[in-house]
Structures are given as structure tokens and as C-alpha cells.
Design a protein around this motif. Sequence first.
Motif, PDB file in Angstrom:
ATOM      1  N   SER A   2       0.837  -1.196   0.000  1.00  0.00           N
ATOM      2  CA  SER A   2       0.000   0.000   0.000  1.00  0.00           C
ATOM      3  C   SER A   2       0.870   1.243   0.000  1.00  0.00           C
ATOM      4  CB  SER A   2      -0.907   0.011   1.230  1.00  0.00           C
ATOM      5  OG  SER A   2      -0.108   0.176   2.399  1.00  0.00           O
ATOM      6  N   ALA A   3       0.258   2.368  -0.346  1.00  0.00           N
ATOM      7  CA  ALA A   3       0.993   3.633  -0.324  1.00  0.00           C
ATOM      8  C   ALA A   3       1.440   3.989   1.090  1.00  0.00           C
ATOM      9  CB  ALA A   3       0.104   4.745  -0.889  1.00  0.00           C
ATOM     10  N   PHE A   4       0.643   3.563   2.090  1.00  0.00           N
ATOM     11  CA  PHE A   4       1.025   3.814   3.480  1.00  0.00           C
ATOM     12  C   PHE A   4       2.335   3.113   3.811  1.00  0.00           C
ATOM     13  CE2 PHE A   4      -3.666   4.289   3.781  1.00  0.00           C
ATOM     14  CZ  PHE A   4      -3.701   5.601   4.219  1.00  0.00           C
ATOM     15  N   ALA A   5       2.418   1.830   3.469  1.00  0.00           N
ATOM     16  CA  ALA A   5       3.619   1.060   3.771  1.00  0.00           C
ATOM     17  C   ALA A   5       4.832   1.590   3.015  1.00  0.00           C
ATOM     18  CB  ALA A   5       3.390  -0.409   3.438  1.00  0.00           C
ATOM     19  N   GLU A   6       4.610   2.088   1.792  1.00  0.00           N
ATOM     20  CA  GLU A   6       5.726   2.577   0.978  1.00  0.00           C
ATOM     21  C   GLU A   6       6.371   3.829   1.559  1.00  0.00           C
ATOM     22  OE1 GLU A   6       4.703   3.048  -3.126  1.00  0.00           O
ATOM     23  OE2 GLU A   6       3.855   1.020  -3.262  1.00  0.00           O
ATOM     24  N   ARG A   7       5.693   4.502   2.480  1.00  0.00           N
ATOM     25  CA  ARG A   7       6.294   5.698   3.080  1.00  0.00           C
ATOM     26  C   ARG A   7       7.520   5.347   3.918  1.00  0.00           C
ATOM     27  NH1 ARG A   7       3.848  10.599   3.374  1.00  0.00           N
ATOM     28  NH2 ARG A   7       4.982  10.966   5.303  1.00  0.00           N
ATOM     29  N   ALA A   8       7.681   4.083   4.261  1.00  0.00           N
ATOM     30  CA  ALA A   8       8.859   3.664   5.025  1.00  0.00           C
ATOM     31  C   ALA A   8      10.079   3.510   4.127  1.00  0.00           C
ATOM     32  CB  ALA A   8       8.571   2.339   5.735  1.00  0.00           C
TER      33      ALA A   8
ATOM     34  N   LEU B  21      19.017  -4.298   1.799  1.00  0.00           N
ATOM     35  CA  LEU B  21      17.639  -3.945   2.112  1.00  0.00           C
ATOM     36  C   LEU B  21      16.718  -5.086   1.683  1.00  0.00           C
ATOM     37  CD1 LEU B  21      15.578  -1.782   3.066  1.00  0.00           C
ATOM     38  CD2 LEU B  21      15.484  -0.998   0.689  1.00  0.00           C
ATOM     39  N   ILE B  22      15.960  -5.634   2.623  1.00  0.00           N
ATOM     40  CA  ILE B  22      15.003  -6.702   2.324  1.00  0.00           C
ATOM     41  C   ILE B  22      13.609  -6.094   2.251  1.00  0.00           C
ATOM     42  CG2 ILE B  22      13.992  -8.868   3.119  1.00  0.00           C
ATOM     43  CD1 ILE B  22      16.601  -9.425   4.599  1.00  0.00           C
ATOM     44  N   LEU B  23      12.957  -6.221   1.109  1.00  0.00           N
ATOM     45  CA  LEU B  23      11.569  -5.793   0.966  1.00  0.00           C
ATOM     46  C   LEU B  23      10.689  -7.017   1.197  1.00  0.00           C
ATOM     47  CD1 LEU B  23      11.762  -3.518  -2.223  1.00  0.00           C
ATOM     48  CD2 LEU B  23      11.999  -2.880   0.174  1.00  0.00           C
ATOM     49  N   ALA B  24       9.923  -7.013   2.278  1.00  0.00           N
ATOM     50  CA  ALA B  24       9.155  -8.198   2.659  1.00  0.00           C
ATOM     51  C   ALA B  24       7.656  -7.920   2.623  1.00  0.00           C
ATOM     52  CB  ALA B  24       9.561  -8.663   4.055  1.00  0.00           C
ATOM     53  N   HIS B  25       6.917  -8.857   2.055  1.00  0.00           N
ATOM     54  CA  HIS B  25       5.456  -8.791   2.066  1.00  0.00           C
ATOM     55  C   HIS B  25       4.905 -10.150   2.482  1.00  0.00           C
ATOM     56  CE1 HIS B  25       1.301  -8.028   0.932  1.00  0.00           C
ATOM     57  NE2 HIS B  25       1.318  -9.181   0.297  1.00  0.00           N
ATOM     58  N   VAL B  26       3.895 -10.141   3.354  1.00  0.00           N
ATOM     59  CA  VAL B  26       3.252 -11.379   3.781  1.00  0.00           C
ATOM     60  C   VAL B  26       1.906 -11.496   3.075  1.00  0.00           C
ATOM     61  CG1 VAL B  26       2.352 -12.713   5.711  1.00  0.00           C
ATOM     62  CG2 VAL B  26       4.385 -11.292   6.020  1.00  0.00           C
ATOM     63  N   ASP B  27       1.751 -12.575   2.315  1.00  0.00           N
ATOM     64  CA  ASP B  27       0.489 -12.857   1.630  1.00  0.00           C
ATOM     65  C   ASP B  27      -0.405 -13.640   2.579  1.00  0.00           C
ATOM     66  OD1 ASP B  27      -1.576 -13.484  -0.018  1.00  0.00           O
ATOM     67  OD2 ASP B  27      -0.416 -14.719  -1.415  1.00  0.00           O
ATOM     68  N   SER B  28      -1.252 -12.940   3.320  1.00  0.00           N
ATOM     69  CA  SER B  28      -2.096 -13.592   4.330  1.00  0.00           C
ATOM     70  C   SER B  28      -3.344 -14.214   3.729  1.00  0.00           C
ATOM     71  CB  SER B  28      -2.502 -12.578   5.402  1.00  0.00           C
ATOM     72  OG  SER B  28      -3.236 -11.515   4.820  1.00  0.00           O
ATOM     73  N   ALA B  29      -3.574 -14.003   2.438  1.00  0.00           N
ATOM     74  CA  ALA B  29      -4.747 -14.582   1.789  1.00  0.00           C
ATOM     75  C   ALA B  29      -4.471 -15.977   1.266  1.00  0.00           C
ATOM     76  CB  ALA B  29      -5.207 -13.689   0.637  1.00  0.00           C
TER      77      ALA B  29
ATOM     78  N   ALA C 271       8.466 -20.770 -10.482  1.00  0.00           N
ATOM     79  CA  ALA C 271       7.432 -20.527  -9.476  1.00  0.00           C
ATOM     80  C   ALA C 271       6.392 -19.569 -10.040  1.00  0.00           C
ATOM     81  CB  ALA C 271       8.056 -19.952  -8.212  1.00  0.00           C
ATOM     82  N   PRO C 272       5.139 -19.691  -9.633  1.00  0.00           N
ATOM     83  CA  PRO C 272       4.087 -18.831 -10.173  1.00  0.00           C
ATOM     84  C   PRO C 272       4.295 -17.374  -9.775  1.00  0.00           C
ATOM     85  CG  PRO C 272       3.288 -20.111  -8.307  1.00  0.00           C
ATOM     86  CD  PRO C 272       4.633 -20.659  -8.641  1.00  0.00           C
ATOM     87  N   GLN C 273       4.187 -16.470 -10.730  1.00  0.00           N
ATOM     88  CA  GLN C 273       4.356 -15.055 -10.483  1.00  0.00           C
ATOM     89  C   GLN C 273       2.989 -14.412 -10.267  1.00  0.00           C
ATOM     90  OE1 GLN C 273       7.235 -13.022 -10.324  1.00  0.00           O
ATOM     91  NE2 GLN C 273       8.211 -15.016 -10.080  1.00  0.00           N
ATOM     92  N   THR C 274       2.711 -13.989  -9.057  1.00  0.00           N
ATOM     93  CA  THR C 274       1.454 -13.335  -8.744  1.00  0.00           C
ATOM     94  C   THR C 274       1.637 -11.829  -8.877  1.00  0.00           C
ATOM     95  OG1 THR C 274       1.956 -13.064  -6.398  1.00  0.00           O
ATOM     96  CG2 THR C 274       0.979 -15.179  -7.092  1.00  0.00           C
ATOM     97  N   PRO C 275       0.550 -11.065  -8.890  1.00  0.00           N
ATOM     98  CA  PRO C 275       0.683  -9.600  -8.926  1.00  0.00           C
ATOM     99  C   PRO C 275       1.521  -9.060  -7.777  1.00  0.00           C
ATOM    100  CG  PRO C 275      -1.569 -10.236  -9.435  1.00  0.00           C
ATOM    101  CD  PRO C 275      -0.854 -11.489  -9.019  1.00  0.00           C
ATOM    102  N   MET C 276       1.464  -9.702  -6.588  1.00  0.00           N
ATOM    103  CA  MET C 276       2.253  -9.215  -5.463  1.00  0.00           C
ATOM    104  C   MET C 276       3.749  -9.447  -5.692  1.00  0.00           C
ATOM    105  SD  MET C 276       2.441  -7.499  -2.823  1.00  0.00           S
ATOM    106  CE  MET C 276       0.675  -7.217  -2.734  1.00  0.00           C
ATOM    107  N   HIS C 277       4.097 -10.596  -6.300  1.00  0.00           N
ATOM    108  CA  HIS C 277       5.501 -10.833  -6.624  1.00  0.00           C
ATOM    109  C   HIS C 277       6.006  -9.765  -7.595  1.00  0.00           C
ATOM    110  CE1 HIS C 277       4.467 -15.199  -5.578  1.00  0.00           C
ATOM    111  NE2 HIS C 277       5.263 -14.765  -4.627  1.00  0.00           N
ATOM    112  N   ALA C 278       5.185  -9.456  -8.610  1.00  0.00           N
ATOM    113  CA  ALA C 278       5.573  -8.447  -9.595  1.00  0.00           C
ATOM    114  C   ALA C 278       5.690  -7.077  -8.947  1.00  0.00           C
ATOM    115  CB  ALA C 278       4.551  -8.424 -10.733  1.00  0.00           C
ATOM    116  N   TYR C 279       4.790  -6.784  -8.019  1.00  0.00           N
ATOM    117  CA  TYR C 279       4.820  -5.493  -7.323  1.00  0.00           C
ATOM    118  C   TYR C 279       6.091  -5.331  -6.498  1.00  0.00           C
ATOM    119  CZ  TYR C 279       3.831  -2.313  -3.436  1.00  0.00           C
ATOM    120  OH  TYR C 279       3.923  -1.331  -2.471  1.00  0.00           O
ATOM    121  N   ILE C 280       6.426  -6.354  -5.704  1.00  0.00           N
ATOM    122  CA  ILE C 280       7.626  -6.283  -4.867  1.00  0.00           C
ATOM    123  C   ILE C 280       8.875  -6.172  -5.722  1.00  0.00           C
ATOM    124  CG2 ILE C 280       9.047  -7.613  -3.244  1.00  0.00           C
ATOM    125  CD1 ILE C 280       6.673  -6.336  -1.911  1.00  0.00           C
ATOM    126  N   GLU C 281       8.921  -6.926  -6.813  1.00  0.00           N
ATOM    127  CA  GLU C 281      10.086  -6.885  -7.697  1.00  0.00           C
ATOM    128  C   GLU C 281      10.216  -5.514  -8.365  1.00  0.00           C
ATOM    129  OE1 GLU C 281      13.477  -7.531  -9.263  1.00  0.00           O
ATOM    130  OE2 GLU C 281      12.555  -9.125  -8.065  1.00  0.00           O
TER     131      GLU C 281
END
Length: 203
Positions: free
Chosen positions: A1-7, A22-30, A50-60
Amino acid sequence: SAFAERALPLAVDIARRADAELILAHVDSASDQPVAGDHFSTGSSSCTGAPQTPMHAYIESLAEEVRHESSVRVAPIVVKNRNVPKALCEVANDDVDLVVMGAYGRGVIRRWVSGRTAKELMRRMTAPLIVVGSDGSYVPPVPNRVNRMLIALDGSPGAEQALGPALAICEVTAATPVLLRVVPVSSVFGPLSHRSGSGELHR
């Protein structure tokens, strides 16, 4: 989210000055996978096929943006886990020296700060944690670098544990440390006696 990106600006600046990864970490809780979780590092050769989801593409894409704008080494990670605090703690406790994360603003920040995720992170993590405010309702926009650092102390040994990490960040960022102690004051009696977190009586 834009909120998290402020960090990100603060995290990137500290990583650059400290010559840290720098480690960019996201937890896919769904994810429907078990709570044990599944790490997926987009920069790892083990992820071939491995399957590339929108979240993987976003983090990359965020990682590529950081690499393009700075010399910081970046490792993007996506973790599939329904237990978000546990997953973040596992990533953070794996040889990590500092955690920087964003908080939500306005009414949500109070619920977030007192919520399960933040409490569990502060209780279980071994690394220092910096929470970056999200908007102008509570804090000014996050600067690209740290100029002054406020270190709040209550006279207890527990609070003084923050001194080491805080002064280390000050040294890396060339920031000025400011030590703050708030003392209860009575309009009649002046400074009041009170007990610190250690139970010691102070006047």
C-alpha cells in the motif's frame, strides 16, 4: 500500500549509509497454505518456474526502482502465511539488524499501534523497530534522511535499551540525538514523585 511505501525513503537512506542489504518483505495472508508459511524470494534462483502473482511483480518492481535510484543491494521477499506477525518475525529475526515499516494514519494508526501485529512484533522481534507515520495528520512527510532523533526515556533500564540502536543509527546517518524525559508536574507542588518502569521511586 501507499502507506507502507512511506517507510521506503528512510529505509533506503539508512541502508545506503550503512552499506547494508535492504530486504523488501510482504506477507500474503490470503494464501490457503498452512500457517507454517512458504518463503518466496524473487531474487532467488530457487524460484525458477514458481508462479508469479501480482504481489511478486509489485515487490520486484519496487526493488528495481530502488536499484535504479541508489546503489543499495535489495532482496525482495514474499511470504505466504496466514499468521502475519509470525511470518514477519521469522523474516526479521533471520540475521536482520533493523526493521523499518509503515503505519496507517488518522483513526487507523491508533488501532494499528494497539493491534495484534504491532504488539507481537515488538514483543517477539530481536531487531530494533522503526515505525514510520503515514500522513500529515500525525507526522510531517517522512524525510529522505534522519537529521535529529528523539529518544524518549522514563528512567528505567528497559527504556535505556533503546539507546544503543538509536545512537548507532545517529552515527550512521550523522543525526543529532535528543534525549527526552517527561516529568509529571503539579501546578501546586511542582515536579511530582513517580515510579519509573523499573519500580524505582524518582523525584
